[in-house]
Enzyme design. Structure first.
Site, PDB file in Angstrom:
ATOM      1  N   THR A 132      72.678 -21.487  14.099  1.00 49.82           N
ATOM      2  CA  THR A 132      73.479 -21.673  12.885  1.00 49.82           C
ATOM      3  C   THR A 132      73.524 -23.138  12.483  1.00 49.82           C
ATOM      4  OG1 THR A 132      74.868 -19.748  13.392  1.00 49.82           O
ATOM      5  CG2 THR A 132      75.794 -21.395  11.904  1.00 49.82           C
ATOM      6  N   HIS A 148      70.437 -24.132  10.622  1.00 47.08           N
ATOM      7  CA  HIS A 148      70.499 -23.691   9.215  1.00 47.08           C
ATOM      8  C   HIS A 148      71.358 -24.655   8.397  1.00 47.08           C
ATOM      9  CE1 HIS A 148      68.380 -19.887   9.591  1.00 47.08           C
ATOM     10  NE2 HIS A 148      69.124 -19.557  10.633  1.00 47.08           N
ATOM     11  N   CYS A 189      94.562  -7.402   9.806  1.00 42.02           N
ATOM     12  CA  CYS A 189      93.740  -6.326   9.248  1.00 42.02           C
ATOM     13  C   CYS A 189      93.732  -5.146  10.223  1.00 42.02           C
ATOM     14  CB  CYS A 189      92.316  -6.809   8.960  1.00 42.02           C
ATOM     15  SG  CYS A 189      91.317  -7.129  10.434  1.00 42.02           S
ATOM     16  N   CYS A 207      87.220  -8.325  12.825  1.00 42.66           N
ATOM     17  CA  CYS A 207      88.117  -8.745  11.742  1.00 42.66           C
ATOM     18  C   CYS A 207      87.354  -8.911  10.433  1.00 42.66           C
ATOM     19  CB  CYS A 207      88.785 -10.068  12.124  1.00 42.66           C
ATOM     20  SG  CYS A 207      89.802 -10.785  10.813  1.00 42.66           S
ATOM     21  N   ASP A 209      57.970 -12.810  24.862  1.00 46.25           N
ATOM     22  CA  ASP A 209      57.987 -14.042  24.065  1.00 46.25           C
ATOM     23  C   ASP A 209      56.540 -14.438  23.867  1.00 46.25           C
ATOM     24  OD1 ASP A 209      60.653 -16.097  23.663  1.00 46.25           O
ATOM     25  OD2 ASP A 209      58.679 -16.915  23.150  1.00 46.25           O
TER      26      ASP A 209
END
Length: 353
Positions: A40, A43, A97, A108, A201
């Site tokens: 992340t 990115h 929630c 959530c 891989d």
């Protein structure tokens, strides 16, 4: 304090001076010691379409895999003390929630991620809600949970959640993708009692690391088929459990083709684009495809904490996925190394910046 910031909605990051974060009544302030670089974060550096979809405000501080020392607590905080060494759960949930109220906080609908939608741990200090703190009860020591191991509890949690989603004792397991999380999955599967573990891989160094994790077969799929390895292991039927970590279309389809009837697949890898799979095989073999996101809060944390504390072998295998620890000021080198795919887990040292 120093922080590595996404200063503008464009490619790049920069080390800047910003005020230290303030503590609310239910918050914990942490002096960051180590912080891991995640996909992340790559990115976010590039500011690609994925980052733009995830990040809803700029500027902010990335970083969600971290270990540090508590330096301040809010007036309503319980069970966390100044001086505690902690890791952080990166998903901040609403608590009200339907899923949160049912104890399924990892589902959530209003999740906000540390280091993505709010300031994260690529800084000298980070503030997080008390419910996101996992205290390592070492009385301030590092005899078992070192800073580097504590910094990768978040990705280890991903691996544990993925691997233990389905029963593994005596089962044959196929893992696609031997990056850091795939390697952790292999170590956990071996610890949990799998029979044969095969991992795929295309990079030799990753497959070599996978062998050290206790896998039975390391498959370079550019030269060898999963089916041939299956036969060499003496397997008469397909794999019972699949752990898809790569996010590659070809890897998932190859896995589906080599699953036993009734096999179960945990899918953690995020694909970069949509793709087709052979749904006829999924239906006729009665396969289960289970998406995995983050960690179960906090059952996964309990499980991984117990396993690494009671098994020196597992602890050493997980920690061995950290191949490089670089000073925070050399973040650009660290990011380049992480992006190259030529190393394992990359961790930034924030103690002496």
């Amino acid at each position: 304090m120093k922080a590595l910031r996404k200063a503008a909605p464009q490619k790049g990051l920069e080390i800047v001076d910003i005020p230290e974060p303030q503590v609310g009544p239910n918050d914990v302030k942490v002096r960051v010691m180590r912080a891991g670089i995640c996909g992340t974060d790559l990115h976010i550096l590039e500011w690609d379409a994925s980052a733009q979809d995830m990040c809803d405000s700029v500027p902010f501080t990335p970083g969600h895999e971290f270990y540090g020392e508590v330096t301040e607590i809010g007036e309503d905080v319980v069970d966390v003390r100044v001086g505690d060494r902690i890791s952080g759960e990166g998903h901040v949930v609403c608590g009200i929630c339907r899923n949160c109220r049912a104890g399924r906080r990892h589902m959530c609908i209003r999740t906000r991620s540390i280091g993505v939608q709010r300031d994260g741990a690529f800084a000298e200090y980070v503030v997080v809600p008390q419910q996101n703190v996992w205290v390592h009860h070492n009385d301030g020591g590092e005899e078992i949970i070192t800073p580097e191991l504590g910094a990768i509890f978040d990705p280890l949690g991903n691996a544990v959640h993925t691997t233990l989603k389905f029963p593994l004792v005596g089962e044959d397991v196929l893992i696609t993708g031997a990056g850091p999380i795939g390697l952790m999955c292999a170590a956990v599967a071996r610890h949990a009692g799998a029979r044969y573990i095969a991992i795929t891989d295309v990079k030799d160094h990753r497959l070599a690391m996978a062998k050290e994790m206790g896998t039975d077969a390391q498959i370079d799929v550019s030269t060898t088929s999963v089916r041939d390895i299956q036969a060499s292991l003496g397997m008469r039927e397909g794999f019972d459990v699949g752990l898809e970590i790569s996010g590659q279309a070809s890897a998932l389809q190859d896995m589906i083709d080599n699953m036993n009837h009734g096999g179960k697949i945990s899918m953690l890898g995020l694909p970069s684009k949509q793709f087709e799979i052979n749904w006829t095989t999924v239906v006729t073999r009665m396969l289960t495809l289970q998406g995995i996101y983050g960690r179960e809060m906090f059952e996964t944390w309990n499980a991984m904490n117990a396993m690494v504390r009671t098994s020196k072998i597992l602890r050493e295998r997980v920690l061995s996925t950290v191949t490089d620890v670089l000073p925070a000021e050399k973040w650009a080198d660290a990011y380049a190394l992480a992006r190259s795919g030529e190393a394992g887990k990359i961790v930034l040292d924030w103690e002496n910046i």
